[in-house]
Enzyme design. Structure first.
Site, PDB file in Angstrom:
ATOM      1  N   ASP A   1       7.632  21.845 -26.170  1.00 45.28           N
ATOM      2  CA  ASP A   1       7.592  20.492 -25.605  1.00 45.28           C
ATOM      3  C   ASP A   1       8.597  20.460 -24.471  1.00 45.28           C
ATOM      4  O   ASP A   1       9.198  21.474 -24.120  1.00 45.28           O
ATOM      5  CB  ASP A   1       7.948  19.436 -26.679  1.00 45.28           C
ATOM      6  CG  ASP A   1       7.356  18.064 -26.324  1.00 45.28           C
ATOM      7  OD1 ASP A   1       7.616  17.587 -25.214  1.00 45.28           O
ATOM      8  OD2 ASP A   1       6.621  17.507 -27.162  1.00 45.28           O
TER       9      ASP A   1
ATOM     10  N   TYR B   1       8.723  15.983   0.988  1.00 42.02           N
ATOM     11  CA  TYR B   1       8.547  17.312   0.395  1.00 42.02           C
ATOM     12  C   TYR B   1       8.444  17.226  -1.123  1.00 42.02           C
ATOM     13  O   TYR B   1       7.798  18.054  -1.755  1.00 42.02           O
ATOM     14  CB  TYR B   1       9.661  18.263   0.850  1.00 42.02           C
ATOM     15  CG  TYR B   1       9.501  18.578   2.312  1.00 42.02           C
ATOM     16  CD1 TYR B   1       8.504  19.463   2.741  1.00 42.02           C
ATOM     17  CD2 TYR B   1      10.260  17.940   3.272  1.00 42.02           C
ATOM     18  CE1 TYR B   1       8.296  19.698   4.072  1.00 42.02           C
ATOM     19  CE2 TYR B   1      10.059  18.176   4.623  1.00 42.02           C
ATOM     20  CZ  TYR B   1       9.081  19.050   5.016  1.00 42.02           C
ATOM     21  OH  TYR B   1       8.867  19.273   6.349  1.00 42.02           O
TER      22      TYR B   1
ATOM     23  N   LYS C   1       3.317  29.936   3.976  1.00 44.67           N
ATOM     24  CA  LYS C   1       2.532  29.519   2.812  1.00 44.67           C
ATOM     25  C   LYS C   1       1.047  29.516   3.135  1.00 44.67           C
ATOM     26  O   LYS C   1       0.223  30.020   2.370  1.00 44.67           O
ATOM     27  CB  LYS C   1       2.977  28.128   2.327  1.00 44.67           C
ATOM     28  CG  LYS C   1       4.427  28.098   1.897  1.00 44.67           C
ATOM     29  CD  LYS C   1       4.718  26.936   0.977  1.00 44.67           C
ATOM     30  CE  LYS C   1       4.237  27.227  -0.413  1.00 44.67           C
ATOM     31  NZ  LYS C   1       5.288  27.441  -1.393  1.00 44.67           N
TER      32      LYS C   1
ATOM     33  N   GLU D   1      11.930  13.235   0.396  1.00 45.72           N
ATOM     34  CA  GLU D   1      10.875  12.587  -0.387  1.00 45.72           C
ATOM     35  C   GLU D   1       9.482  13.104  -0.004  1.00 45.72           C
ATOM     36  O   GLU D   1       8.645  13.324  -0.874  1.00 45.72           O
ATOM     37  CB  GLU D   1      10.953  11.065  -0.197  1.00 45.72           C
ATOM     38  CG  GLU D   1       9.754  10.268  -0.715  1.00 45.72           C
ATOM     39  CD  GLU D   1       9.629  10.263  -2.229  1.00 45.72           C
ATOM     40  OE1 GLU D   1      10.616  10.579  -2.915  1.00 45.72           O
ATOM     41  OE2 GLU D   1       8.537   9.950  -2.724  1.00 45.72           O
TER      42      GLU D   1
ATOM     43  N   HIS E   1      14.533  13.125  12.657  1.00 43.51           N
ATOM     44  CA  HIS E   1      13.338  13.232  13.506  1.00 43.51           C
ATOM     45  C   HIS E   1      12.414  12.020  13.311  1.00 43.51           C
ATOM     46  O   HIS E   1      11.462  11.856  14.050  1.00 43.51           O
ATOM     47  CB  HIS E   1      12.585  14.555  13.292  1.00 43.51           C
ATOM     48  CG  HIS E   1      11.955  14.713  11.954  1.00 43.51           C
ATOM     49  ND1 HIS E   1      11.834  15.923  11.330  1.00 43.51           N
ATOM     50  CD2 HIS E   1      11.397  13.819  11.117  1.00 43.51           C
ATOM     51  CE1 HIS E   1      11.246  15.760  10.169  1.00 43.51           C
ATOM     52  NE2 HIS E   1      10.964  14.493  10.018  1.00 43.51           N
ATOM     53  N   HIS E   2      12.732  11.187  12.317  1.00 42.50           N
ATOM     54  CA  HIS E   2      11.999   9.927  12.182  1.00 42.50           C
ATOM     55  C   HIS E   2      12.581   8.870  13.109  1.00 42.50           C
ATOM     56  O   HIS E   2      12.095   7.748  13.153  1.00 42.50           O
ATOM     57  CB  HIS E   2      12.078   9.417  10.735  1.00 42.50           C
ATOM     58  CG  HIS E   2      11.431  10.337   9.749  1.00 42.50           C
ATOM     59  ND1 HIS E   2      10.116  10.223   9.387  1.00 42.50           N
ATOM     60  CD2 HIS E   2      11.908  11.403   9.067  1.00 42.50           C
ATOM     61  CE1 HIS E   2       9.821  11.163   8.509  1.00 42.50           C
ATOM     62  NE2 HIS E   2      10.886  11.902   8.293  1.00 42.50           N
TER      63      HIS E   2
ATOM     64  N   SER F   1      13.717   6.258 -13.299  1.00 35.94           N
ATOM     65  CA  SER F   1      12.623   6.992 -13.938  1.00 35.94           C
ATOM     66  C   SER F   1      12.480   8.397 -13.348  1.00 35.94           C
ATOM     67  O   SER F   1      12.377   9.385 -14.070  1.00 35.94           O
ATOM     68  CB  SER F   1      11.320   6.206 -13.766  1.00 35.94           C
ATOM     69  OG  SER F   1      10.218   7.038 -14.006  1.00 35.94           O
ATOM     70  N   SER F   2      12.512   8.480 -12.013  1.00 36.65           N
ATOM     71  CA  SER F   2      12.360   9.788 -11.364  1.00 36.65           C
ATOM     72  C   SER F   2      13.509  10.717 -11.700  1.00 36.65           C
ATOM     73  O   SER F   2      13.310  11.907 -11.936  1.00 36.65           O
ATOM     74  CB  SER F   2      12.319   9.633  -9.840  1.00 36.65           C
ATOM     75  OG  SER F   2      11.151   9.004  -9.462  1.00 36.65           O
TER      76      SER F   2
ATOM     77  N   TRP G   1       7.125  -0.043   3.996  1.00 39.65           N
ATOM     78  CA  TRP G   1       7.740   0.642   2.845  1.00 39.65           C
ATOM     79  C   TRP G   1       9.102   1.207   3.215  1.00 39.65           C
ATOM     80  O   TRP G   1       9.932   1.455   2.349  1.00 39.65           O
ATOM     81  CB  TRP G   1       6.816   1.732   2.288  1.00 39.65           C
ATOM     82  CG  TRP G   1       6.894   3.045   2.984  1.00 39.65           C
ATOM     83  CD1 TRP G   1       6.271   3.388   4.144  1.00 39.65           C
ATOM     84  CD2 TRP G   1       7.657   4.202   2.581  1.00 39.65           C
ATOM     85  NE1 TRP G   1       6.599   4.669   4.493  1.00 39.65           N
ATOM     86  CE2 TRP G   1       7.437   5.205   3.550  1.00 39.65           C
ATOM     87  CE3 TRP G   1       8.486   4.498   1.502  1.00 39.65           C
ATOM     88  CZ2 TRP G   1       8.032   6.470   3.483  1.00 39.65           C
ATOM     89  CZ3 TRP G   1       9.080   5.761   1.436  1.00 39.65           C
ATOM     90  CH2 TRP G   1       8.844   6.726   2.422  1.00 39.65           C
TER      91      TRP G   1
ATOM     92  N   THR H   1       6.394  26.944   6.287  1.00 40.72           N
ATOM     93  CA  THR H   1       5.122  26.304   5.970  1.00 40.72           C
ATOM     94  C   THR H   1       3.974  27.199   6.416  1.00 40.72           C
ATOM     95  O   THR H   1       2.969  27.350   5.714  1.00 40.72           O
ATOM     96  CB  THR H   1       5.029  24.926   6.655  1.00 40.72           C
ATOM     97  OG1 THR H   1       6.265  24.246   6.464  1.00 40.72           O
ATOM     98  CG2 THR H   1       3.915  24.095   6.064  1.00 40.72           C
TER      99      THR H   1
ATOM    100  N   ARG I   1       1.380   1.262  15.358  1.00 39.66           N
ATOM    101  CA  ARG I   1       1.037   1.109  13.951  1.00 39.66           C
ATOM    102  C   ARG I   1       1.517  -0.253  13.449  1.00 39.66           C
ATOM    103  O   ARG I   1       2.291  -0.929  14.120  1.00 39.66           O
ATOM    104  CB  ARG I   1       1.626   2.245  13.119  1.00 39.66           C
ATOM    105  CG  ARG I   1       3.116   2.262  13.110  1.00 39.66           C
ATOM    106  CD  ARG I   1       3.673   3.513  12.443  1.00 39.66           C
ATOM    107  NE  ARG I   1       3.615   3.428  10.990  1.00 39.66           N
ATOM    108  CZ  ARG I   1       4.471   4.051  10.168  1.00 39.66           C
ATOM    109  NH1 ARG I   1       5.419   4.817  10.654  1.00 39.66           N
ATOM    110  NH2 ARG I   1       4.360   3.947   8.864  1.00 39.66           N
TER     111      ARG I   1
ATOM    112  N   HIS J   1       0.843  -1.199   0.000  1.00 37.45           N
ATOM    113  CA  HIS J   1       0.000   0.000   0.000  1.00 37.45           C
ATOM    114  C   HIS J   1       0.878   1.250   0.000  1.00 37.45           C
ATOM    115  O   HIS J   1       0.689   2.154  -0.808  1.00 37.45           O
ATOM    116  CB  HIS J   1      -0.935  -0.004   1.212  1.00 37.45           C
ATOM    117  CG  HIS J   1      -1.623   1.308   1.465  1.00 37.45           C
ATOM    118  ND1 HIS J   1      -2.607   1.802   0.629  1.00 37.45           N
ATOM    119  CD2 HIS J   1      -1.461   2.241   2.429  1.00 37.45           C
ATOM    120  CE1 HIS J   1      -3.019   2.975   1.097  1.00 37.45           C
ATOM    121  NE2 HIS J   1      -2.340   3.270   2.180  1.00 37.45           N
TER     122      HIS J   1
ATOM    123  N   HIS K   1      13.095  11.920   4.056  1.00 37.99           N
ATOM    124  CA  HIS K   1      12.476  13.185   4.429  1.00 37.99           C
ATOM    125  C   HIS K   1      12.329  14.149   3.263  1.00 37.99           C
ATOM    126  O   HIS K   1      11.239  14.657   3.031  1.00 37.99           O
ATOM    127  CB  HIS K   1      13.072  13.848   5.665  1.00 37.99           C
ATOM    128  CG  HIS K   1      12.056  14.820   6.200  1.00 37.99           C
ATOM    129  ND1 HIS K   1      10.949  14.391   6.890  1.00 37.99           N
ATOM    130  CD2 HIS K   1      11.884  16.131   5.995  1.00 37.99           C
ATOM    131  CE1 HIS K   1      10.164  15.425   7.115  1.00 37.99           C
ATOM    132  NE2 HIS K   1      10.698  16.491   6.595  1.00 37.99           N
TER     133      HIS K   1
ATOM    134  N   SER L   1      -1.506  26.887  -5.211  1.00 37.63           N
ATOM    135  CA  SER L   1      -1.204  28.287  -5.488  1.00 37.63           C
ATOM    136  C   SER L   1      -1.725  28.743  -6.846  1.00 37.63           C
ATOM    137  O   SER L   1      -1.776  29.935  -7.122  1.00 37.63           O
ATOM    138  CB  SER L   1       0.316  28.525  -5.441  1.00 37.63           C
ATOM    139  OG  SER L   1       0.816  28.127  -4.204  1.00 37.63           O
TER     140      SER L   1
END
Lengths: 261, 527
Positions: free
Chosen positions: B98, B250, B324, B248, B295-296, B162-163, B134, B321, B443, B69, B246, B261
């Protein structure tokens, strides 16, 4: 049909106060001084967030109510203001400093592992805990602690008891009002030793020995679980801590040691 | 289809295409299919958690579901959706004919489906699919992993390639192909956020590739990077993973900021408030995303000095943040608001993302995080920012630009119903998860203590409602593309601005073959 029945049940309970009374919705205040501090910190930040949220959402909802095209509101022309930008950068920064001060002092206290009276080595296994009381010269007490909930309850053939999945065959026993240091490690994969009510969570990592401590103010039974995914039965390796009086602890220790001989 | 477009039904058109609109559409369809697949996994999870006790699946399969998932939603649904939007929109927003590297563009899309086919095929392998989450923490993902982990590693490598190709293409396009007069500080926010995101991707995807390669070595070539028994360090894996992980998050949320926006000013009929501060805020969030990874890992036993550094740095992210959010609210302030479907999803984003931001701030406080870490409180937090953040903004973007893309109008009533069911279903699903997390539910558990039963049942019901509303979304999109009411005007929305609204509707196969001259135009906020 069962789902439908459950659904109506949920709708009913959702609007009755019963649900909120029966179910814990917040962090437990804790039975240790550190736990209480963590709880206060958590509530402080929660209320700051609620206050900021009320202001921001209040302004937004006001705008959504009154500054609409359907009310014939004409759009204003402003799109920049350096002074406003500075204000809403500086104020949040100051609020953050206000949060960081108590957070830092609580963190330093959590990390103060010195002067513990009892050392217990906790080792995580797939999928059980092992406890070893480190006594210096004399014989160490050591035992494994397994889930004691019967399979029949897990697979729904018998009714579940109230401590379902939170009960073990042999709990770890510690005396009340005593600083106990837990040395935490693992034998296979990473686990994490968590007992919410005594304010302790630390990862159990193979090859590392982590330290944490607790000094519980009240006798009782405190329950926790493994909190790091450690394989298929991650959800089935609970922790049960019995906090007892000094006398009871001494008796328990004696009994344990004679058992070992 | 307009002139020069090859037949839509020929396979070779889609296989060989170098057209940014074709490739964008393929990314979006691919993302939608992965979203349904990842959603199906989520439904299995919530069905098992409907009641305490094991009912439908065994614990190992449960772990496979949570793992897949996460992977499918992040790498298959959210990221390709934003890349699809980037492909479609960046050239027509900056007046380019293009993408800069069209052949590579084709390749970056076409390696995705095989990668996910391979990942999904692990479900049928002996030992089952990856079941280590994951995040794939070693040694559960190395020494103790099922054999299919090798396929997981290879799939992640391909996704990374790819990315990286996609991001290089986006950077090259934005830097070199802007129309005359489209200076950096006149670019639409969506283009800005994607430029910054692309740099993040180029920086961190190789780090992830490194982490999984070290896993591969540990598994097959007897190294001990992450094995304590051989002198390695299991925590090293977490440091490397989160140094990717991390930024990732963002990567996932910055393009969402860009979409919001664009949409909020349109339906407020006002220019975006504080354009330049939005650009600086985005850049500073991106920079700070590199220095907060641990922080993870507050509970792994870092020294207290490290703990304090990561706590302070993480708290600081609240500042840009916040800027924004304040800017978006100020954009709405004294506007002339209307509430079409894209705007509803944008407002839903604004409210729920802010709530996710608040729980994020709470999580940043290290001592409190000792209680939150790895509980449902975290699950609630990241679904507020991933689903109500990224997915709501993608949905808003699809409704907003769909008329331009296919020349047909979606069903507004169905769109609004879609929004309200999503909004209500989402909150029924995830709000109670804050409560069970605080009350002590870890979890990634397939079964739970009785005290969590009521809220979990509520959560599951909410999830089924939310899941259904996504089928409605899918139906609405497909029905629009096939048989929606044709629209003719260049500009679908009264308050819209930007180059994409100056080209005909539907967007012709080739646009801006001659770049527009914008040197005298007043565009965007800095004009």
């Amino acid at each position: 049909m069962k789902i439908l029945k459950n659904f109506s049940l949920i709708l009913l309970t959702m609007f009755s106060t019963n649900l909120w009374a029966q179910n814990q919705v917040n962090m437990s205040g804790g039975f240790t001084d550190v736990g209480a501090e963590i709880y206060d910190l958590h509530m402080l930040i929660l209320w700051i967030c609620v206050a900021i949220g009320a202001i921001v959402f209040g302004i937004m909802f006001y705008s959504m109510m009154f500054h609409t095209k359907s009310r014939g509101h004409k759009p204003a022309d402003f799109h920049e203001s350096t002074s406003v930008e500075i204000i809403w950068t500086v104020i949040p920064f100051l609020i953050l400093i206000g949060m960081a001060v108590p957070a830092t002092s609580t963190l330093l206290e959590i990390y103060d592992n010195d002067n513990a009276e009892i050392d217990i080595l906790v080792t995580g296994y797939q999928w059980k805990w092992k406890y070893e009381y480190l006594e210096g010269d004399s014989q160490n007490i050591e035992f494994y602690s397994n889930l004691s909930t019967p399979q029949s309850e897990i697979y729904n053939t018998t009714e579940k008891n109230e401590n379902y999945l939170l009960e073990v065959d042999e709990p770890v026993v510690i005396p009340v009002n005593t600083k106990v240091r837990f040395l935490i490690t693992a034998n296979d994969v990473i686990h994490s030793w968590w007992v919410p009510e005594i304010g302790v969570k630390k990862d159990a990592i193979p090859g590392f020995i982590n330290e944490t401590w607790s000094k519980v103010n009240e006798e009782g039974i405190y329950r926790g679980q493994c909190t790091e995914l450690c394989g298929a039965y991650h959800g089935f390796m609970p922790i049960e801590v019995h906090v007892v009086s000094q006398e009871e602890y001494a008796l328990w220790k004696q009994a344990k040691q004679s058992q070992g001989d | 289809m307009s002139d020069h477009a090859p037949s839509a039904t020929s396979l070779s058109r889609w296989l060989y295409t170098t057209n940014h609109k074709d490739i964008g559409s393929m990314y979006l369809w691919f993302s939608l299919s992965m979203f349904i697949l990842g959603g199906a996994f989520a439904m299995v999870i919530r069905a098992e958690l409907f009641q305490p006790g094991m009912q439908l699946i065994d614990p190992n399969f449960y772990n496979q579901m949570t793992t897949l998932h996460g992977l499918v939603m992040i790498f298959g649904a959210i990221m390709p959706a934003f890349v699809g939007l980037a492909n479609w929109l960046i050239p027509i927003m900056i007046g380019a004919p293009d993408m800069a590297l069209p052949r590579m563009n084709n390749w970056s899309f076409w390696i995705l489906p095989p990668a996910f086919l391979m990942l999904a095929s692990t479900l049928f392998m002996e030992g089952g699919a990856p079941a280590f989450g994951w995040t794939a923490y070693a040694p559960l993902s190395t020494t103790y992993a099922p054999p299919s982990v090798t396929f997981f590693i290879f799939a992640v490598h391909i996704l990374g390639v790819s990315s990286i190709m996609g991001s290089i293409n986006i950077i090259a396009t934005i830097m070199n192909m802007r129309a005359p007069g489209m200076t950096y500080m006149k670019m639409p926010m969506f283009v800005w956020t994607w430029l910054i995101t692309a740099f993040l991707l180029v920086a961190v995807m190789p780090v992830l590739a490194g982490a999984v390669t070290m896993m591969l070595m540990d598994i097959h070539f007897n190294t001990s990077f992450f094995s304590a028994a051989g002198g390695g360090d299991p925590v090293l894996y977490q440091h490397i993973f989160w140094f990717f992980g991390h930024p990732e998050v963002y990567i996932i949320i910055l393009p969402a900021f860009g979409v919001i926006s664009e949409i909020i000013p349109t339906f407020s009929r006002k220019t975006l408030f504080g354009y330049s501060s939005m650009v600086y805020a985005t850049a500073s969030i991106a920079f700070m995303s590199f220095i907060v990874w641990a922080h993870h890992m507050y509970t792994v036993g870092m020294p207290v000095a490290g703990e304090l550094f990561f706590m302070y740095a993480t708290m600081l992210i609240a500042v840009p943040t916040g800027v924004k959010v304040f800017n978006w609210v100020s954009t709405m302030w004294r506007g002339a608001l209307t509430f079409e479907t894209p705007m509803l999803f944008a407002i839903g984003f604004l409210i729920l993302f802010t709530i996710g931001g608040f729980s994020g701030l709470m999580l940043s406080i290290a001592p409190a995080d000792f209680q939150y870490h790895d509980t449902y409180f975290v699950v609630a937090h990241f679904h507020y920012v991933m689903v109500a953040g990224a997915v709501f903004s993608i949905t808003a973007a699809v409704y907003y630009w769909l008329p331009k893309m296919c020349g047909r109008m979606y069903n507004e009533t169905m769109g609004k119903v879609n929004f309200w069911i999503s909004f209500v279903g989402f909150n029924i699903t995830f709000f109670p998860q804050h409560f069970v997390g605080l009350a002590g539910m870890p979890r990634r558990v397939p079964d739970y203590a009785l005290q969590f039963a009521d809220f979990n049942m509520m959560s599951s019901i909410g999830a089924f409602i939310y899941g259904m509303s996504q089928l409605l979304f899918m139906y609405n999109v497909i029905a629009t593309v096939i048989a929606g009411k044709p629209v003719e005007e260049n500009k679908t929305w009264e308050g819209a601005s930007g180059l994409e609204w100056t080209i005909p509707t539907p967007a012709p196969y080739h646009t801006f073959e001659v770049p527009p001259d914008l040197t005298k135009e007043k565009i965007h906020a800095t004009a």
